[in-house]
Write a protein that holds these residues in place. Structure first.
Motif, short mmCIF file in Angstrom:
data_model
loop_
_atom_site.label_atom_id
_atom_site.label_comp_id
_atom_site.label_asym_id
_atom_site.label_seq_id
_atom_site.Cartn_x
_atom_site.Cartn_y
_atom_site.Cartn_z
N CYS A 190 57.82 41.88 53.53
CA CYS A 190 57.42 43.21 53.06
C CYS A 190 56.59 43.07 51.79
O CYS A 190 56.95 42.31 50.90
N PHE A 191 55.48 43.81 51.72
CA PHE A 191 54.68 43.80 50.50
C PHE A 191 53.96 45.14 50.34
O PHE A 191 53.66 45.84 51.31
N ASP A 192 53.75 45.49 49.11
CA ASP A 192 53.00 46.70 48.74
C ASP A 192 52.30 46.35 47.43
O ASP A 192 52.89 46.41 46.36
N LEU A 193 51.03 45.96 47.53
CA LEU A 193 50.33 45.35 46.40
C LEU A 193 49.00 46.01 46.10
O LEU A 193 48.37 46.61 46.99
N SER A 194 48.59 45.89 44.86
CA SER A 194 47.24 46.28 44.45
C SER A 194 46.77 45.25 43.42
O SER A 194 47.57 44.70 42.67
N PHE A 195 45.47 45.00 43.41
CA PHE A 195 44.93 44.00 42.48
C PHE A 195 43.42 44.18 42.39
O PHE A 195 42.81 44.93 43.16
N THR A 196 42.85 43.48 41.43
CA THR A 196 41.40 43.54 41.20
C THR A 196 40.81 42.15 41.36
O THR A 196 41.35 41.17 40.84
N LEU A 197 39.70 42.09 42.07
CA LEU A 197 38.97 40.83 42.24
C LEU A 197 37.65 40.94 41.48
O LEU A 197 36.84 41.83 41.75
N LYS A 198 37.45 40.05 40.52
CA LYS A 198 36.18 40.01 39.82
C LYS A 198 35.20 39.16 40.62
O LYS A 198 35.58 38.14 41.18
N TRP A 199 33.96 39.58 40.66
CA TRP A 199 32.95 38.83 41.40
C TRP A 199 31.66 38.72 40.58
O TRP A 199 31.43 39.50 39.66
N SER A 200 30.89 37.73 40.92
CA SER A 200 29.58 37.57 40.28
C SER A 200 28.58 37.14 41.34
O SER A 200 28.95 36.59 42.39
N GLY A 201 27.31 37.42 41.07
CA GLY A 201 26.29 37.05 42.05
C GLY A 201 24.90 37.13 41.46
O GLY A 201 24.71 37.52 40.31
N ARG A 202 23.96 36.78 42.28
CA ARG A 202 22.55 36.85 41.90
C ARG A 202 21.76 37.40 43.08
O ARG A 202 22.13 37.20 44.24
N ALA A 203 20.68 38.09 42.73
CA ALA A 203 19.83 38.64 43.79
C ALA A 203 18.38 38.62 43.34
O ALA A 203 18.08 38.90 42.17
N ALA A 204 17.50 38.29 44.28
CA ALA A 204 16.07 38.31 44.00
C ALA A 204 15.54 39.73 44.18
O ALA A 204 15.96 40.45 45.08
N THR A 205 14.66 40.13 43.29
CA THR A 205 14.04 41.46 43.38
C THR A 205 12.54 41.31 43.27
O THR A 205 12.00 40.21 43.05
N SER A 206 11.86 42.41 43.37
CA SER A 206 10.40 42.38 43.27
C SER A 206 9.94 41.92 41.90
O SER A 206 8.88 41.32 41.75
N SER A 207 10.77 42.16 40.87
CA SER A 207 10.39 41.77 39.51
C SER A 207 10.93 40.41 39.12
O SER A 207 10.52 39.83 38.14
N ALA A 208 11.92 39.90 39.88
CA ALA A 208 12.50 38.58 39.57
C ALA A 208 12.89 37.90 40.87
O ALA A 208 13.95 38.16 41.43
N GLU A 209 12.03 37.05 41.35
CA GLU A 209 12.25 36.43 42.65
C GLU A 209 13.01 35.12 42.56
O GLU A 209 13.44 34.56 43.56
N ASP A 210 13.16 34.57 41.36
CA ASP A 210 13.84 33.30 41.17
C ASP A 210 15.32 33.54 40.91
O ASP A 210 15.68 34.17 39.91
N LEU A 211 16.20 33.03 41.78
CA LEU A 211 17.63 33.26 41.63
C LEU A 211 18.21 32.53 40.42
O LEU A 211 19.34 32.82 40.01
#
Length: 207
Positions: free
Chosen positions: A118-139
């Motif tokens: 039995c479980f009833d849980l809540s938690f937070t996951l931190k995440w990080s990432g990178r994305a290329a855009t029209s103004s910055a194409e280099d990850l």
């Protein structure tokens, strides 16, 4: 004078084992129960108190094990480092930390050894990432890094999988990049996390 037939019946009755009346038996049983229920008294074969060695003979007692700490460690092991499956052409995002872990988690064993996780849980996951855009194409450009959180709620053994709740947010990064990655993580988070949640529930049940 007593007839021969009655004499034989009385003689046969006298040889029968003594059987107390139902009233006498009831009183005897009540007395027996009161003795058995007294803490620390009675036949040593009667187990009427906790054993020092923690043994649960024949799984007679209901046993509940608190597995909150185990659950936090197991979900951290399963989830930290997971790729959130953002399309490669647009960038990437992965889980970095599990925090704000709250709730309850346990395994109960009933008479006969049947287990219930039995479980009833809540938690937070931190995440990080990178994305290329029209103004910055280099990850590798520092301007394209984004950080955010996934709040997981209603992660409960009595809920269906589609009742788990995921709330995705972003905190650091340029506005254009934040919105791009946030929208992609929102689309992939459920399908990405569910296999790990199923593995957690299966391992908890097996403990």
């Amino acid at each position: 004078a007593t007839s021969p037939r009655i004499a034989r019946l009385e003689s046969a009755r006298a040889r029968l084992p003594h059987r107390p009346s139902s009233h006498a038996k009831t009183r005897a049983h009540i007395g027996e129960r009161s003795i058995m229920a007294k803490w620390g008294e009675g036949d040593s074969r009667w187990i009427v108190q906790e054993r020092d060695d923690g043994t649960n003979p024949n799984a007679w007692h209901w046993v509940e094990r608190n597995l909150f700490k185990w659950s936090e460690e197991k979900l951290t092991e399963l989830l930290v480092g997971v790729d959130l499956n953002v399309p490669v052409v647009e960038g990437y995002a992965k889980i970095t930390t599990l925090t704000k872990f709250e709730g309850d988690s346990s395994v109960s064993t009933r008479k006969g050894g049947k287990k219930f996780g039995c479980f009833d849980l809540s938690f937070t996951l931190k995440w990080s990432g990178r994305a290329a855009t029209s103004s910055a194409e280099d990850l590798d450009d520092d301007d394209v890094e984004v950080k955010g959180e996934i709040k997981v709620k209603e992660f409960c053994s009595t809920n269906d999988e589609d009742e788990y709740e995921y709330t995705v947010s972003v905190s650091d990064g340029k506005s254009e990049v934040k919105e791009l990655l946030k929208s992609r993580v929102e689309k992939t988070v459920e399908a990405t996390l569910l296999p790990y949640f199923r593995q957690f529930a299966s391992e908890l049940q097996a403990l």
